[in-house]
Design an enzyme around this catalytic site. Structure first.
Site, PDB file in Angstrom:
ATOM      1  N   HIS A  22      -0.470  -0.370   0.051  1.00  0.00           N
ATOM      2  CA  HIS A  22      -1.796  -0.147  -0.897  1.00  0.00           C
ATOM      3  C   HIS A  22      -1.715   1.069  -1.705  1.00  0.00           C
ATOM      4  O   HIS A  22      -1.564   2.220  -1.208  1.00  0.00           O
ATOM      5  CB  HIS A  22      -2.908   0.063  -0.083  1.00  0.00           C
ATOM      6  CG  HIS A  22      -4.434  -0.032  -0.820  1.00  0.00           C
ATOM      7  ND1 HIS A  22      -4.444   0.149  -1.987  1.00  0.00           N
ATOM      8  CD2 HIS A  22      -5.482  -0.137  -0.373  1.00  0.00           C
ATOM      9  CE1 HIS A  22      -5.747   0.070  -2.394  1.00  0.00           C
ATOM     10  NE2 HIS A  22      -6.513  -0.142  -1.335  1.00  0.00           N
ATOM     11  N   CYS A  71      -9.677   2.503  -5.282  1.00  0.00           N
ATOM     12  CA  CYS A  71      -8.853   1.468  -5.273  1.00  0.00           C
ATOM     13  C   CYS A  71      -8.967   0.429  -6.730  1.00  0.00           C
ATOM     14  O   CYS A  71      -8.070  -0.274  -6.957  1.00  0.00           O
ATOM     15  CB  CYS A  71      -9.126   0.185  -4.370  1.00  0.00           C
ATOM     16  SG  CYS A  71      -9.077   1.172  -2.706  1.00  0.00           S
ATOM     17  N   HIS A 115      -7.701  -8.469  -3.515  1.00  0.00           N
ATOM     18  CA  HIS A 115      -7.356  -7.039  -3.106  1.00  0.00           C
ATOM     19  C   HIS A 115      -6.865  -6.899  -1.715  1.00  0.00           C
ATOM     20  O   HIS A 115      -5.994  -6.083  -1.482  1.00  0.00           O
ATOM     21  CB  HIS A 115      -8.813  -6.348  -3.022  1.00  0.00           C
ATOM     22  CG  HIS A 115      -8.906  -4.986  -3.001  1.00  0.00           C
ATOM     23  ND1 HIS A 115      -8.143  -4.137  -3.978  1.00  0.00           N
ATOM     24  CD2 HIS A 115      -9.449  -4.040  -2.133  1.00  0.00           C
ATOM     25  CE1 HIS A 115      -8.143  -2.987  -3.580  1.00  0.00           C
ATOM     26  NE2 HIS A 115      -9.049  -2.802  -2.501  1.00  0.00           N
TER      27      HIS A 115
END
Length: 395
Positions: free
Chosen positions: A316, A154, A279
Site C-alpha cells: 500500500h 490513500c 482499493h
C-alpha cells in the site's frame, strides 16, 4: 473535452518501470516485499524500494522520497518537456498526491534539535511541507503554472489527477503533470502499527483471515493533456463520508456514491466496465465496505465485473497508491486492446472469502469470469476520513 494520459513513469518494489510492474501484477510476483527493521527495533513486512536501484535526484533536499520520484519522472521527461515546449511553461500545471513530509531529514533534524537545541545548518521548514514533491517537478522542468500537492491519505494522487483534469477543463492550463509519490518510512510503519492496522504477514485482502495492510514505497506520474493518445481519462467520482477520522462508513455508502458518480461522469454503463482495481487494503472495515459498495452498484444488476487488488504485490503506497493503480489500469487497457484472451492483474491471497461480505468476482490464479474485451477500467481509492475517489480509464 477528451483528456489523455501519457504512458506512465512508475517506480515500486514490484517494478522500476511500467513493463516490470505489469509483469509482477499479472504473475503475482511478491519478491519485492520483505521484512524490515524500523528505528524502534521492531520488524515489519514492507514493500520498500532498494536504494541500490536509485540514483541521486538533483533535488535541493536530497532524500529517498525524491530519488524515487525522480526515477519515475525521468521515464516521462520527454513527454513533460514536449507539453512545456508546445503550450508554454505558464500553461502547464503540477498536481501531486503525497503524504510524506520529508521524514528522512525532518526526523534527523528534530533529533539534533532535541540533543543540541539547534537544527542542522542545512535544515529548512520547507522539508516538512508536503508541497516540496510538487515544487521539485516545477523546478526540474521549468514549469510555471499552478503547482499543487494533495494530502488526503490513500486517495491523494486520485485527487491530484482529478484536479489536473479540472484545471485543463476550466481553461486555466493546457496540460498537467499528475501523479503521486510516497514512502513506507519508519514513521509510517510505526504509526500504522500503533493503529493496529499493519499485517504481520503480506496483506491478504477480502479473506476471512485478513490482518491488515502491507505498506510500501511507490511513485507514478503521467502527463495529462488534450493531445491524442492511447488511453483516455473518461471521468471520475468523489465523495466524503465524514464518518470518522480514520474508519470508513461501514455501510459503504460513501464509496458507492463515488463509484456511481464516476459512472455518471464518464458516461459509461456499468455493463461496460471490464475491470476494477480495488482499493483492497486488507483491513477488516475497508474491505468490508468496499465489497458492499461494488456489490451495490454492479452485483445488484447481476454484473460480475472482474476485480482484484494489487496491493499484495506492490504494497500500500499511500499517497501514491491511486496513481500507481491507475498506471496498472492504463497498462491493462494497452495490453488487452483488441485481444480476445484478456489478461488481468491477479490477486494474491489465500482464497478464503469472508462469508460476511458480498462475493466478488476476484481475479486470482484459480479462476474468474473475464469479459471478452477490455475497454474500460475503474480504479478505486478510499482513504482515511472517508475521502473517496474513483477514476475511470478507457480506450
Amino acid at each position: 473535452m477528451e483528456l489523455y494520459l501519457s504512458k506512465p513513469g512508475v517506480m515500486s518494489c514490484a517494478g522500476k518501470n511500467i513493463d516490470e510492474l505489469w509483469n509482477s501484477v499479472t504473475e503475482g510476483n511478491q519478491t519485492g516485499i520483505k521484512k524490515v527493521t524500523a528505528c524502534n527495533g521492531e520488524e515489519y513486512v514492507a514493500a520498500r524500494i532498494s536504494e541500490e536501484v536509485l540514483k541521486p535526484s538533483g533535488a535541493r533536499y536530497e532524500m529517498k522520497v525524491m530519488r524515487i520520484e525522480n526515477a519515475a519522472l525521468e521515464q516521462i521527461a520527454d513527454d513533460i518537456k514536449a507539453v512545456v515546449s508546445k503550450y508554454g511553461a505558464e500553461r502547464v500545471a503540477v498536481c501531486v498526491g503525497s503524504c510524506d513530509n520529508g521524514t528522512e531529514l525532518s526526523l534527523a533534524g528534530h533529533r539534533k534539535y532535541f540533543e543540541e537545541e539547534k537544527f542542522p545548518d542545512n535544515y529548512s521548514l520547507e522539508i516538512q511541507g508536503p508541497d516540496y514533491v510538487s515544487t521539485f517537478i516545477a523546478e526540474k522542468f521549468g514549469i510555471r503554472g499552478p503547482v499543487n500537492t494533495f494530502s488526503t491519505a490513500c486517495s491523494s494522487s486520485a485527487g491530484a489527477i482529478i484536479k489536473g483534469a479540472e484545471l485543463i477543463m476550466a481553461g486555466i492550463v493546457d496540460a498537467a503533470v499528475v501523479g503521486g509519490i510516497d514512502i513506507a518510512s519508519d514513521t509510517t510503519l510505526i504509526g500504522f502499527s500503533a493503529l493496529e492496522a499493519v499485517s504481520s504477514e503480506i496483506t491478504n485482502p477480502f479473506s476471512k483471515n485478513r490482518q491488515g495492510i502491507t505498506l510500501g514505497d511507490g511513485a507514478a506520474f503521467f502527463v495529462l493533456s488534450r493531445d491524442a493518445g492511447q488511453i483516455k481519462l473518461l471521468g471520475w467520482g468523489e465523495s466524503a463520508d465524514a464518518y470518522h477520522m480514520t474508519s470508513p462508513d461501514p455501510s459503504g455508502a460513501g464509496a458507492e456514491k463515488a463509484i456511481r458518480r464516476a459512472l455518471e461522469s464518464s458516461g459509461v454503463a456499468a455493463t461496460d466496465v471490464g475491470y476494477i482495481n480495488l482499493h483492497g487494503t486488507g483491513t477488516k472495515f475497508n474491505d468490508s465496505m468496499e465489497a458492499k459498495a461494488v456489490d451495490a452498484v454492479f452485483g445488484a444488476q447481476g454484473i460480475k465485473v472482474p476485480v482484484s487488488t494489487t496491493k499484495p504485490v506492490t504494497g500500500h503506497t499511500l499517497g501514491a497508491a491511486a496513481a500507481l493503480e491507475a498506471a496498472i489500469c492504463w497498462k491493462a487497457l494497452v495490453e488487452n486492446n483488441k485481444k480476445n484472451n484478456i489478461k488481468l492483474p491477479v490477486q494474491i491471497w489465500d482464497g478464503e472469502q469472508d462469508e460476511e461480505l458480498p462475493q466478488l468476482n476476484i481475479v486470482d490464479r484459480k479462476s474468474a469470469e473475464v469479459k471478452e474485451e477490455l475497454k474500460v477500467c475503474f480504479s478505486n481509492s478510499f482513504a482515511f476520513g472517508g475521502a473517496n475517489a474513483c477514476l475511470v480509464l478507457g480506450i
